[in-house]
Design a protein around this motif. Structure first.
Motif, PDB file in Angstrom:
ATOM      1  N   ILE A  48     -22.305  35.481   9.122  1.00 41.18           N
ATOM      2  CA  ILE A  48     -20.911  35.915   9.261  1.00 41.18           C
ATOM      3  C   ILE A  48     -20.664  36.487  10.654  1.00 41.18           C
ATOM      4  O   ILE A  48     -19.606  36.260  11.247  1.00 41.18           O
ATOM      5  N   MET A  49     -21.633  37.209  11.183  1.00 43.30           N
ATOM      6  CA  MET A  49     -21.488  37.754  12.526  1.00 43.30           C
ATOM      7  C   MET A  49     -21.339  36.614  13.551  1.00 43.30           C
ATOM      8  O   MET A  49     -20.549  36.711  14.485  1.00 43.30           O
ATOM      9  N   LEU A  50     -22.068  35.542  13.336  1.00 41.82           N
ATOM     10  CA  LEU A  50     -22.025  34.415  14.269  1.00 41.82           C
ATOM     11  C   LEU A  50     -20.794  33.533  14.082  1.00 41.82           C
ATOM     12  O   LEU A  50     -20.301  32.938  15.037  1.00 41.82           O
ATOM     13  N   ASP A  51     -20.299  33.447  12.853  1.00 38.53           N
ATOM     14  CA  ASP A  51     -19.144  32.585  12.562  1.00 38.53           C
ATOM     15  C   ASP A  51     -18.390  33.177  11.372  1.00 38.53           C
ATOM     16  O   ASP A  51     -18.746  32.936  10.220  1.00 38.53           O
ATOM     17  N   SER A  52     -17.374  33.924  11.676  1.00 37.34           N
ATOM     18  CA  SER A  52     -16.681  34.693  10.635  1.00 37.34           C
ATOM     19  C   SER A  52     -15.549  33.938   9.947  1.00 37.34           C
ATOM     20  O   SER A  52     -14.790  34.534   9.190  1.00 37.34           O
ATOM     21  N   VAL A  53     -15.448  32.636  10.164  1.00 37.91           N
ATOM     22  CA  VAL A  53     -14.345  31.893   9.556  1.00 37.91           C
ATOM     23  C   VAL A  53     -14.822  30.824   8.575  1.00 37.91           C
ATOM     24  O   VAL A  53     -14.085  29.881   8.278  1.00 37.91           O
ATOM     25  N   LYS A  54     -16.001  30.974   8.034  1.00 39.89           N
ATOM     26  CA  LYS A  54     -16.524  30.030   7.045  1.00 39.89           C
ATOM     27  C   LYS A  54     -16.433  30.657   5.658  1.00 39.89           C
ATOM     28  O   LYS A  54     -17.124  31.621   5.338  1.00 39.89           O
ATOM     29  N   ALA A  55     -15.569  30.107   4.831  1.00 37.98           N
ATOM     30  CA  ALA A  55     -15.344  30.641   3.491  1.00 37.98           C
ATOM     31  C   ALA A  55     -16.631  30.661   2.664  1.00 37.98           C
ATOM     32  O   ALA A  55     -16.872  31.602   1.897  1.00 37.98           O
ATOM     33  N   ALA A  56     -17.464  29.651   2.817  1.00 34.73           N
ATOM     34  CA  ALA A  56     -18.704  29.567   2.033  1.00 34.73           C
ATOM     35  C   ALA A  56     -19.603  30.775   2.271  1.00 34.73           C
ATOM     36  O   ALA A  56     -20.312  31.211   1.360  1.00 34.73           O
ATOM     37  N   PHE A  57     -19.562  31.321   3.472  1.00 33.19           N
ATOM     38  CA  PHE A  57     -20.394  32.480   3.779  1.00 33.19           C
ATOM     39  C   PHE A  57     -19.965  33.674   2.930  1.00 33.19           C
ATOM     40  O   PHE A  57     -20.790  34.410   2.392  1.00 33.19           O
ATOM     41  N   TYR A  58     -18.659  33.872   2.802  1.00 30.26           N
ATOM     42  CA  TYR A  58     -18.148  34.999   2.018  1.00 30.26           C
ATOM     43  C   TYR A  58     -18.377  34.786   0.522  1.00 30.26           C
ATOM     44  O   TYR A  58     -18.601  35.757  -0.214  1.00 30.26           O
ATOM     45  N   LEU A  59     -18.338  33.554   0.070  1.00 34.79           N
ATOM     46  CA  LEU A  59     -18.644  33.267  -1.333  1.00 34.79           C
ATOM     47  C   LEU A  59     -20.083  33.638  -1.655  1.00 34.79           C
ATOM     48  O   LEU A  59     -20.356  34.264  -2.688  1.00 34.79           O
ATOM     49  N   LEU A  60     -21.004  33.261  -0.780  1.00 37.71           N
ATOM     50  CA  LEU A  60     -22.404  33.613  -1.007  1.00 37.71           C
ATOM     51  C   LEU A  60     -22.597  35.122  -0.969  1.00 37.71           C
ATOM     52  O   LEU A  60     -23.306  35.685  -1.798  1.00 37.71           O
ATOM     53  N   CYS A  81     -12.843  35.862   1.769  1.00 39.93           N
ATOM     54  CA  CYS A  81     -12.943  34.412   1.678  1.00 39.93           C
ATOM     55  C   CYS A  81     -11.548  33.797   1.614  1.00 39.93           C
ATOM     56  O   CYS A  81     -11.251  32.828   2.315  1.00 39.93           O
ATOM     57  N   LEU A  82     -10.700  34.371   0.787  1.00 37.20           N
ATOM     58  CA  LEU A  82      -9.335  33.847   0.642  1.00 37.20           C
ATOM     59  C   LEU A  82      -8.484  34.085   1.884  1.00 37.20           C
ATOM     60  O   LEU A  82      -7.568  33.319   2.157  1.00 37.20           O
ATOM     61  N   SER A  83      -8.797  35.116   2.639  1.00 40.89           N
ATOM     62  CA  SER A  83      -8.055  35.324   3.891  1.00 40.89           C
ATOM     63  C   SER A  83      -8.427  34.261   4.928  1.00 40.89           C
ATOM     64  O   SER A  83      -7.633  33.935   5.796  1.00 40.89           O
ATOM     65  N   VAL A  84      -9.635  33.718   4.785  1.00 43.54           N
ATOM     66  CA  VAL A  84     -10.098  32.652   5.685  1.00 43.54           C
ATOM     67  C   VAL A  84      -9.621  31.292   5.185  1.00 43.54           C
ATOM     68  O   VAL A  84      -9.246  30.423   5.964  1.00 43.54           O
ATOM     69  N   ASP A  85      -9.639  31.117   3.858  1.00 42.33           N
ATOM     70  CA  ASP A  85      -9.250  29.844   3.238  1.00 42.33           C
ATOM     71  C   ASP A  85      -8.440  30.153   1.984  1.00 42.33           C
ATOM     72  O   ASP A  85      -9.002  30.351   0.904  1.00 42.33           O
TER      73      ASP A  85
END
Length: 95
Positions: A48-60, A81-85
Motif C-alpha cells: 500500500i505504501m508503494l501503490d495506494s490505489v489498488k483496491a485488492a490491497f485494501y481487501l487483503l 477500498c471503496l474510496s479507491v474503487d
C-alpha cells in the motif's frame, strides 16, 4: 503473474525489485495462507505504501484484520477500498 510464484521465488524477486507493490501483495497472500498474519500485514502495508490505489490491497488488509478480529479496522480498510474503487463488489459484500 507473480501469483504463481512460490514464497522463495517472491523473496528473490523482491530483493531485485523492492519497489514492486504486487510482489509484496502476493507474498502477503502466501503468508496469510500460512497463518503468518503479522508478516502478511507488514507486506500488505508495504504494498500500500508503494501503490495506494489498488483496491485488492485494501481487501487483503481487511481480511487480515478480520482474522485478527479487528473488525473496526477491517471496516476502515473496506471503506478505503471503496474510496479507491467505488464499484468494488467484494468490498460491498464484506461490509
Amino acid at each position: 503473474m507473480a501469483a504463481s510464484f512460490s514464497y522463495d521465488s517472491l523473496n528473490q524477486l523482491i530483493k531485485h525489485h523492492p519497489n514492486e507493490a504486487y510482489l509484496y501483495y502476493h507474498r502477503a497472500k502466501i503468508l496469510s495462507d500460512q497463518k503468518r498474519i503479522e508478516d502478511a500485514m507488514y507486506d500488505i502495508d508495504r504494498a500500500i505504501m508503494l501503490d495506494s490505489v489498488k483496491a485488492a490491497f485494501y481487501l487483503l488488509k481487511a481480511d487480515l484484520y478480520y482474522i485478527q478480529q479487528k473488525t473496526r479496522l477491517a471496516k476502515e480498510s473496506l471503506e478505503k477500498c471503496l474510496s479507491v474503487d467505488k464499484n468494488n463488489i467484494d468490498a460491498y459484500l464484506k461490509l
